[in-house]
Design a protein around this motif. Structure first.
Motif, PDB file in Angstrom:
ATOM      1  N   THR A   1       0.859  -1.253  -0.188  1.00 43.39           N
ATOM      2  CA  THR A   1      -0.020  -0.148  -0.027  1.00 43.39           C
ATOM      3  C   THR A   1       0.801   1.557   0.027  1.00 43.39           C
TER       4      THR A   1
ATOM      5  N   VAL B   1       0.720   4.274  -2.675  1.00 37.59           N
ATOM      6  CA  VAL B   1       0.590   5.671  -2.229  1.00 37.59           C
ATOM      7  C   VAL B   1       1.738   6.472  -2.785  1.00 37.59           C
TER       8      VAL B   1
ATOM      9  N   PRO C   1      -5.372   9.528   4.378  1.00 35.15           N
ATOM     10  CA  PRO C   1      -4.777   9.266   3.222  1.00 35.15           C
ATOM     11  C   PRO C   1      -4.422  10.422   1.818  1.00 35.15           C
ATOM     12  N   GLN C   2      -5.875  11.024   1.720  1.00 37.18           N
ATOM     13  CA  GLN C   2      -5.604  11.969   0.728  1.00 37.18           C
ATOM     14  C   GLN C   2      -4.508  13.022   1.025  1.00 37.18           C
TER      15      GLN C   2
ATOM     16  N   VAL D   1      -1.180  11.723   0.328  1.00 32.12           N
ATOM     17  CA  VAL D   1      -0.946  11.642  -1.231  1.00 32.12           C
ATOM     18  C   VAL D   1      -0.753  13.074  -1.706  1.00 32.12           C
TER      19      VAL D   1
ATOM     20  N   ARG E   1      -1.939   5.365   9.846  1.00 33.55           N
ATOM     21  CA  ARG E   1      -1.175   4.806   8.878  1.00 33.55           C
ATOM     22  C   ARG E   1      -1.651   4.957   7.319  1.00 33.55           C
ATOM     23  N   VAL E   2      -0.680   5.386   6.412  1.00 26.26           N
ATOM     24  CA  VAL E   2      -0.883   5.363   5.086  1.00 26.26           C
ATOM     25  C   VAL E   2       0.242   4.363   4.569  1.00 26.26           C
TER      26      VAL E   2
ATOM     27  N   TRP F   1      -4.460   0.144  -6.132  1.00 22.79           N
ATOM     28  CA  TRP F   1      -5.467  -0.042  -5.274  1.00 22.79           C
ATOM     29  C   TRP F   1      -6.353  -0.884  -5.609  1.00 22.79           C
TER      30      TRP F   1
ATOM     31  N   PRO G   1      -8.575   0.143   6.381  1.00 19.77           N
ATOM     32  CA  PRO G   1      -7.893   1.505   6.141  1.00 19.77           C
ATOM     33  C   PRO G   1      -8.935   2.360   5.208  1.00 19.77           C
ATOM     34  N   TYR G   2      -8.857   3.589   5.073  1.00 15.71           N
ATOM     35  CA  TYR G   2      -9.354   4.495   4.354  1.00 15.71           C
ATOM     36  C   TYR G   2      -8.521   4.760   3.253  1.00 15.71           C
ATOM     37  N   ALA G   3      -9.013   5.003   1.886  1.00 16.55           N
ATOM     38  CA  ALA G   3      -8.252   5.341   0.729  1.00 16.55           C
ATOM     39  C   ALA G   3      -8.393   6.875   0.386  1.00 16.55           C
ATOM     40  N   PRO G   4      -7.655   7.465  -0.205  1.00 20.27           N
ATOM     41  CA  PRO G   4      -7.697   8.703  -0.599  1.00 20.27           C
ATOM     42  C   PRO G   4      -8.872   8.816  -1.532  1.00 20.27           C
TER      43      PRO G   4
END
Length: 436
Positions: free
Chosen positions: A10, A14, A111-112, A115, A142-143, A225, A387-390
């Protein structure tokens, strides 16, 4: 916990996405140099904590630190706008080179922000303090294998219920979805509801239920992703709510509309799946009424994955890009977020481990229950692999589909299809590779 290989993959995704979408290299670990002079280090910290009446003020907490740490002085600033406005300000400030070292950021935003190159990777410093926090909460900062700060508060799903009303119906707190389904039928026959289906909260609320059902929405496949918002857990969640809606056995109303509070006050709503942070204000309208002290908090019923909850909200304190003294910032960050009774007075469900005293108001409203102990159990039970994503904020489109589901214009399963399609589109819009 997520596997090391998944975390590493991951992180690579990223980093690739940040380079391709924004022309920014991934932030280097523990960036910044330690101060070389004997002058005190000054750390700025921006927050959105309420600082309301009867709470331990943030500035008072910070003053204790400053009195005890003359070489690391902290200046706290309260941002009075909403979360999106604060994020916009932070982005502007980082680009202008005058951002604070530390700022409150929601887990779904992290996350965003990373990024976009707005946050520092302080994994080396964070590792020193990881054991002070629940695994699920720490994972929110965490990312991939980067860690951008420390968790502050959490919002695991729990079950709120009117113990007195349940007793009158011969019910106990539900332990499983099957129990909650049966209880819903019993209550509906008596003109009451043990749940509320709240379309305006679908985005975070239903995502958290999928997590509680054991799903992981975001991961990686190779250098891309992966998105799976329609897994087995989501299917169980959808089937549960569809059954209640079809049988008119749940209160269909907006969480933040007048209907929810009216049903609470008139005694027709006697149960609610909600975030732990709701304990601080959920029952305010019942103060001084016969229902005061009748409600309790219980663990979320088993959604099919055992004693597991899911994250609905919560935030951490991130280290912003350009912070000149990240080690000192993280030292304060850890100290501040482990002042658990002070933070609990702010209405937070703290991410740090340790016994927290239940505030007097909360104890009174919940009939003397040790609410904070129950919420701590829920925190410990949060799915650590969600986990979340951007671009996660764009999944608010789920709310529109959820509203349609309340009128029969859509199925509950369609809400998760909306999440799937929106997540994929959002990642692509950000220039991130997506496996399909």
């Amino acid at each position: 916990m997520a596997s090391t290989s998944r975390i590493t993959r991951t992180a690579a995704v990223v980093a690739v996405g940040a380079l391709s979408a924004f022309g920014l290299a991934a932030c280097s670990s523990d960036a910044g140099d330690a101060p070389t002079s004997g002058d005190p280090v000054t750390i700025e910290y921006m927050h959105r904590l309420p600082d309301g009446e009867g709470m331990t003020a943030v500035n008072d907490i910070v003053k204790r630190w400053n009195d005890e740490n003359p070489n690391i002085q902290v200046k706290a600033t309260k941002f009075d706008g909403n979360a999106p406005d604060m994020i916009l300000k932070l982005e502007t400030d980082v680009k202008a080179g005058n951002a604070p070292c530390l700022a409150q950021t929601g887990y779904a935003e992290v996350p965003q922000l990373f990024v976009k190159g707005l946050l520092e990777d302080v994994a080396g410093e964070a590792k020193k303090y990881e054991e002070n926090y629940s695994a699920g909460a720490f994972s929110g900062m965490r990312v991939g294998d980067a860690v951008v700060g420390l968790p502050q508060d959490v919002g695991p799903l729990v079950y709120f219920y009117n113990e007195t009303a349940f007793g009158e119906l011969g019910l106990d707190a539900p332990a499983t979805l099957a129990d909650l389904t049966a209880d819903s039928a019993t209550a509906a026959a008596a003109g009451k509801y043990v749940t509320a289906f709240t379309p305006d909260e679908a985005h975070n609320w239903l995502a958290a239920q999928s997590a509680a059902a054991g799903d992981t929405w975001f991961g990686t496949e190779g250098d891309a992703w992966s998105v799976n918002a329609e897994g087995e857990g989501s299917e169980r969640v959808a089937a549960f709510w569809q059954g209640l809606l079809d049988n008119k056995q749940t209160l269909s109303t907006e969480r933040w509309g007048e209907g929810f509070t009216a049903a609470l006050n008139n005694g027709s709503l006697i149960g609610h799946i909600g975030a732990a942070w709701e304990a601080g204000f959920l029952l305010d309208s019942l103060d001084g009424t016969p229902a005061e002290g009748q409600w309790r908090v219980a663990q979320l019923p088993d959604f099919g994955a055992g004693a597991l909850s899911g994250p609905d909200g919560g935030s951490g304190v991130s280290v912003l890009k350009g912070c000149e003294n990240p080690a000192e910032a993280m030292e304060f960050n850890n100290w501040f977020n482990t002042q658990i009774d002070d933070l609990a007075s702010q209405g937070l469900v703290v991410a740090a481990t340790g016994a927290v005293e239940t505030p007097e108001k909360m104890a009174r409203q919940f009939g003397g229950q040790d609410v904070m102990s129950e919420l701590a159990t829920a925190t410990a039970n949060m799915n650590p692999d969600f986990p979340y994503a951007p671009g996660f904020s764009t999944l608010s489109k789920m709310n529109e589909t959820a509203a349609a589901a309340t009128t029969g214009g859509a199925k509950v399963a369609d809400i998760f299809t909306t999440a799937q399609n929106t997540a994929v589109s959002s990642l692509k819009d950000l220039g991130l590779p997506v496996a399909e």
